[in-house]
Design a protein around this motif. Structure first.
Motif, mmCIF file in Angstrom:
data_model
loop_
_atom_site.group_PDB
_atom_site.id
_atom_site.type_symbol
_atom_site.label_atom_id
_atom_site.label_comp_id
_atom_site.label_asym_id
_atom_site.label_seq_id
_atom_site.Cartn_x
_atom_site.Cartn_y
_atom_site.Cartn_z
ATOM 1 N N LYS A 1 3.383 -3.701 0.994
ATOM 2 C CA LYS A 1 3.579 -2.237 1.124
ATOM 3 C C LYS A 1 4.210 -1.713 -0.124
ATOM 4 O O LYS A 1 3.748 -0.663 -0.696
ATOM 5 N N ALA B 1 10.146 -0.531 12.941
ATOM 6 C CA ALA B 1 9.783 0.755 13.754
ATOM 7 C C ALA B 1 8.460 0.178 14.541
ATOM 8 O O ALA B 1 8.419 0.705 15.721
ATOM 9 N N ASP B 2 7.502 -0.363 13.975
ATOM 10 C CA ASP B 2 6.213 -0.544 14.498
ATOM 11 C C ASP B 2 6.440 -2.048 15.320
ATOM 12 O O ASP B 2 5.123 -2.418 15.773
ATOM 13 N N GLY B 3 7.540 -2.650 15.341
ATOM 14 C CA GLY B 3 7.637 -3.741 16.187
ATOM 15 C C GLY B 3 7.316 -5.195 15.345
ATOM 16 O O GLY B 3 7.081 -6.284 15.901
ATOM 17 N N THR B 4 6.638 -4.828 14.166
ATOM 18 C CA THR B 4 6.315 -6.154 13.402
ATOM 19 C C THR B 4 7.644 -7.122 13.033
ATOM 20 O O THR B 4 7.379 -8.363 13.342
ATOM 21 N N THR C 1 5.229 3.766 -0.534
ATOM 22 C CA THR C 1 5.031 3.639 0.797
ATOM 23 C C THR C 1 3.728 4.166 1.200
ATOM 24 O O THR C 1 2.755 3.851 1.804
ATOM 25 N N GLU D 1 9.576 0.582 8.109
ATOM 26 C CA GLU D 1 8.577 0.806 8.857
ATOM 27 C C GLU D 1 8.098 -0.429 9.742
ATOM 28 O O GLU D 1 7.597 -0.282 10.859
ATOM 29 N N LEU D 2 8.409 -1.663 9.264
ATOM 30 C CA LEU D 2 8.128 -2.973 9.967
ATOM 31 C C LEU D 2 9.047 -3.170 11.129
ATOM 32 O O LEU D 2 8.555 -3.699 12.100
ATOM 33 N N ASN E 1 0.095 2.787 2.713
ATOM 34 C CA ASN E 1 -0.278 3.015 4.115
ATOM 35 C C ASN E 1 -1.794 3.561 3.832
ATOM 36 O O ASN E 1 -2.544 3.137 4.901
ATOM 37 N N SER F 1 7.970 -9.136 16.297
ATOM 38 C CA SER F 1 7.107 -10.139 16.795
ATOM 39 C C SER F 1 6.968 -11.428 15.826
ATOM 40 O O SER F 1 6.627 -12.267 16.318
#
Ligand code: ARG
Length: 281
Positions: A100, A267-270, A38, A264-265, A42, A273
């Protein structure tokens, strides 16, 4: 003299290779491997070499690749475009997860039962196919965190009047191996339930009058209704179901790594969307 330089160079390379091999095989600790992946992803999201160097510490059925089995008859989660590529919410999500982890995504398309079996038997790393997490399936797969929820719906011809209340007196079409099949067979027995390998066959049966309705996941029902005029959909009272990815049992490091990428995906809204992009299409 030239020969000596060659030998020295060859020895240096062998030593370097041995060092590489040593570090990757010692990367057995699952949590560390996952965190390393990860972190490096990043720092350098597009750096193929660096990412795949770290990804190689994850064991998959084919080195450097994440092989998923799927039944691409399931829009918007997985379906094929005009050139035969498998696209949709789950392939897009898996691609980002693979980026990732520094793995290449390999998609193997087949019917749903075969997709489940492939992961169970270690022919794929995971079944990624709108799979509902069920207690009995937990004995066969290691599931990731779930990322979305659906419920079962009834699809029938407009004006059929079929509802949850009278469902038992109609011929019900389902995809073989699905929760839809399980629920209606439990409630109404096998005699009124007709199972087909793919949803294109189930819908063909409905359009030809071989079945009166279909019981299936609502988000997918919506997509089929949008492209099959004259069909309608009504809700069932079956409990909501959660989707996750079902990994071949026993690869804790891989599931942990996928879970941290997925977290992560989410949490960040990915994830949201991607889902709304395909749901509105
Ligand atoms: N969610 C249901 C199940 O897990 C149906 C999944 C069917 N998936 C597919 N790609 N055809 O049983």
């Amino acid at each position: 003299m030239k020969k000596l330089i060659c030998i020295v160079l060859a020895l240096c390379m062998a030593a370097a290779l041995a060092a590489c091999g040593g570090s990757s095989s010692s990367g057995n600790n699952s949590t560390t491997a996952a965190n390393n992946n990860t972190a490096s992803a990043n720092n350098a999201p597009a750096a193929g070499t660096e990412a795949s160097a770290s990804g190689s510490s994850l064991t998959t059925i084919e080195a450097g690749k994440l092989t998923i089995s799927t039944s691409p008859d399931f829009p918007p989660f997985e379906y094929t475009d005009d050139s035969g590529n498998v696209i949709g919410i789950e392939p897009e999500l898996m691609k980002l997860i693979c980026d990732k982890l520094g793995l290449e995504l390999q998609i193997d398309a087949m019917d749903f039962n075969s997709a489940l079996l492939a992961a169970e038997n270690g022919k794929s790393d995971a079944v990624v196919s709108g799979v509902t997490v069920r207690e009995d399936r937990k004995a066969l797969f290691d599931f990731t965190t779930s990322y979305t929820t659906i419920t079962q719906a009834i699809v029938s011809k407009e004006g059929s009047g079929i509802t949850m209340e009278n469902l038992g007196s109609y011929r019900i079409g389902v995809q073989s191996g699905t929760t839809g099949q399980e629920f209606v067979e439990e409630d109404f027995g096998q005699d009124t339930v007709f199972a087909y390998d793919t949803y294109s066959l189930v819908f063909q049966a409905l359009n030809n009058g071989q079945v009166d309705c279909i019981v299936m996941d609502d988000a997918v029902a919506k997509a089929y209704i949008a492209s099959n005029p004259g069909l309608t959909m009504t809700n069932t009272t079956y409990s909501p179901e959660e989707y996750a990815f079902g990994f071949h049992k026993g690869n804790e490091a891989l599931v942990n790594a996928v879970n941290s990428a997925l977290a992560e995906l989410m949490a960040d809204g990915t994830v949201d969307s991607i889902i709304s992009k395909y749901m509105t299409e």
